[in-house]
Each structure stands twice: as structure tokens, then as C-alpha cells.
Motif scaffolding. Sequence first.
Motif, PDB file in Angstrom:
ATOM      1  N   TRP A  65     -26.760 -37.703  -6.840  1.00  0.00           N
ATOM      2  CA  TRP A  65     -27.702 -37.683  -5.711  1.00  0.00           C
ATOM      3  C   TRP A  65     -29.141 -37.631  -6.212  1.00  0.00           C
ATOM      4  CZ3 TRP A  65     -27.091 -39.153  -0.954  1.00  0.00           C
ATOM      5  CH2 TRP A  65     -25.818 -39.119  -0.384  1.00  0.00           C
ATOM      6  N   ALA A  66     -29.380 -36.892  -7.291  1.00  0.00           N
ATOM      7  CA  ALA A  66     -30.742 -36.822  -7.841  1.00  0.00           C
ATOM      8  C   ALA A  66     -31.175 -38.198  -8.355  1.00  0.00           C
ATOM      9  CB  ALA A  66     -30.811 -35.784  -8.962  1.00  0.00           C
ATOM     10  N   ASP A  67     -30.271 -38.896  -9.042  1.00  0.00           N
ATOM     11  CA  ASP A  67     -30.593 -40.247  -9.521  1.00  0.00           C
ATOM     12  C   ASP A  67     -30.848 -41.188  -8.349  1.00  0.00           C
ATOM     13  OD1 ASP A  67     -30.263 -39.338 -12.106  1.00  0.00           O
ATOM     14  OD2 ASP A  67     -28.222 -40.141 -12.314  1.00  0.00           O
ATOM     15  N   TYR A  68     -30.027 -41.070  -7.312  1.00  0.00           N
ATOM     16  CA  TYR A  68     -30.207 -41.905  -6.117  1.00  0.00           C
ATOM     17  C   TYR A  68     -31.560 -41.620  -5.462  1.00  0.00           C
ATOM     18  CZ  TYR A  68     -29.259 -43.884  -1.497  1.00  0.00           C
ATOM     19  OH  TYR A  68     -29.332 -44.603  -0.328  1.00  0.00           O
ATOM     20  N   ALA A  69     -31.923 -40.341  -5.370  1.00  0.00           N
ATOM     21  CA  ALA A  69     -33.212 -39.975  -4.775  1.00  0.00           C
ATOM     22  C   ALA A  69     -34.365 -40.531  -5.602  1.00  0.00           C
ATOM     23  CB  ALA A  69     -33.318 -38.453  -4.653  1.00  0.00           C
ATOM     24  N   LYS A  70     -34.236 -40.491  -6.930  1.00  0.00           N
ATOM     25  CA  LYS A  70     -35.288 -41.039  -7.797  1.00  0.00           C
ATOM     26  C   LYS A  70     -35.438 -42.543  -7.578  1.00  0.00           C
ATOM     27  CE  LYS A  70     -34.723 -37.576 -11.410  1.00  0.00           C
ATOM     28  NZ  LYS A  70     -34.200 -37.325 -12.757  1.00  0.00           N
ATOM     29  N   ARG A  71     -34.294 -43.237  -7.438  1.00  0.00           N
ATOM     30  CA  ARG A  71     -34.359 -44.687  -7.175  1.00  0.00           C
ATOM     31  C   ARG A  71     -35.028 -44.963  -5.828  1.00  0.00           C
ATOM     32  NH1 ARG A  71     -29.082 -44.426  -9.128  1.00  0.00           N
ATOM     33  NH2 ARG A  71     -28.198 -44.758  -7.044  1.00  0.00           N
ATOM     34  N   LEU A  72     -34.703 -44.151  -4.825  1.00  0.00           N
ATOM     35  CA  LEU A  72     -35.326 -44.339  -3.508  1.00  0.00           C
ATOM     36  C   LEU A  72     -36.826 -44.080  -3.563  1.00  0.00           C
ATOM     37  CD1 LEU A  72     -32.729 -42.771  -1.049  1.00  0.00           C
ATOM     38  CD2 LEU A  72     -33.225 -45.188  -1.433  1.00  0.00           C
ATOM     39  N   ALA A  74     -38.784 -44.483  -6.176  1.00  0.00           N
ATOM     40  CA  ALA A  74     -39.402 -45.621  -6.865  1.00  0.00           C
ATOM     41  C   ALA A  74     -39.489 -46.833  -5.933  1.00  0.00           C
ATOM     42  CB  ALA A  74     -38.599 -45.962  -8.118  1.00  0.00           C
ATOM     43  N   GLU A  75     -38.409 -47.080  -5.195  1.00  0.00           N
ATOM     44  CA  GLU A  75     -38.415 -48.202  -4.242  1.00  0.00           C
ATOM     45  C   GLU A  75     -39.470 -47.998  -3.163  1.00  0.00           C
ATOM     46  OE1 GLU A  75     -37.313 -51.813  -2.523  1.00  0.00           O
ATOM     47  OE2 GLU A  75     -36.804 -50.974  -4.479  1.00  0.00           O
ATOM     48  N   ASN A  76     -39.612 -46.767  -2.684  1.00  0.00           N
ATOM     49  CA  ASN A  76     -40.618 -46.452  -1.666  1.00  0.00           C
ATOM     50  C   ASN A  76     -42.024 -46.711  -2.198  1.00  0.00           C
ATOM     51  OD1 ASN A  76     -41.445 -45.547   0.880  1.00  0.00           O
ATOM     52  ND2 ASN A  76     -41.809 -43.483   0.085  1.00  0.00           N
ATOM     53  N   GLU A  77     -42.269 -46.327  -3.444  1.00  0.00           N
ATOM     54  CA  GLU A  77     -43.593 -46.570  -4.034  1.00  0.00           C
ATOM     55  C   GLU A  77     -43.862 -48.074  -4.159  1.00  0.00           C
ATOM     56  OE1 GLU A  77     -45.998 -44.324  -4.629  1.00  0.00           O
ATOM     57  OE2 GLU A  77     -44.606 -42.881  -3.732  1.00  0.00           O
ATOM     58  N   LYS A  78     -42.836 -48.837  -4.530  1.00  0.00           N
ATOM     59  CA  LYS A  78     -43.008 -50.295  -4.611  1.00  0.00           C
ATOM     60  C   LYS A  78     -43.320 -50.879  -3.234  1.00  0.00           C
ATOM     61  CE  LYS A  78     -39.820 -50.984  -8.464  1.00  0.00           C
ATOM     62  NZ  LYS A  78     -38.506 -51.515  -8.857  1.00  0.00           N
TER      63      LYS A  78
END
Length: 105
Positions: A65-72, A74-78
Motif C-alpha cells: 500500500w505504501a508503494d501504491y501510495a507513492k506511485r499515486l 508521483a502520478e498526481n504530481e505529473k
Amino acid sequence: MAHRSVPCPATAVAMQTGAIFTGLAVGAVNAHMAGVAAARQAREERASHILAHQLNDAVSVAHEWADYAKRLIAENEKLKAENARLKAVAEQRRGVIERMKKVAA
């Protein structure tokens, strides 16, 4: 009844038999108690292994879940950067359209 000078053999056999059965009973009780303690220890070890497995599963899921949150994130910043770029392009085009309207008028 006359007093015997020799002890009664039946009494001696009864005392020996009683001592043997007492020893066997004590041994049986000790074995039973050891069995109960071993069963309790086995249950505790099993419960401990189950809890350790559940903890490892929970930690693994938490990392996922932490990895998934980090990906989200990063995607949000993009997406925020893309949104800002599109706003800038839209503002530039609006400016071009306004200038063209003034020239045409």
C-alpha cells in the motif's frame, strides 16, 4: 489369638504391592502432567507461528500500500504539472485569439 513371632507374609506382599501401585500411579500422574504441559506448549508455539505469519502478511500488505501510495503521489504530481502546462498553453492561445480579434476589427 496368639502373637506371631514371624511377620505375616500377606501383609508384606500387600505392602509391596501397594508401594508398586503407588509408584505406578505417581508415574502415570507425572506422565499425564508432562503430556498436558507438552500439549499446552505445542498450542502456544502454533499460535505464535500463526501470529508471526499474520504479522508478516500485514507488513507485506502495508509495504504494498505504501508503494501504491507513492506511485499515486508521483502520478498526481505529473498531472499537476501537465495541468499547469495546459493552462499556460490555453492562456497563450487566448491571448493570440484576442490579438487576432483586435487586428480583424
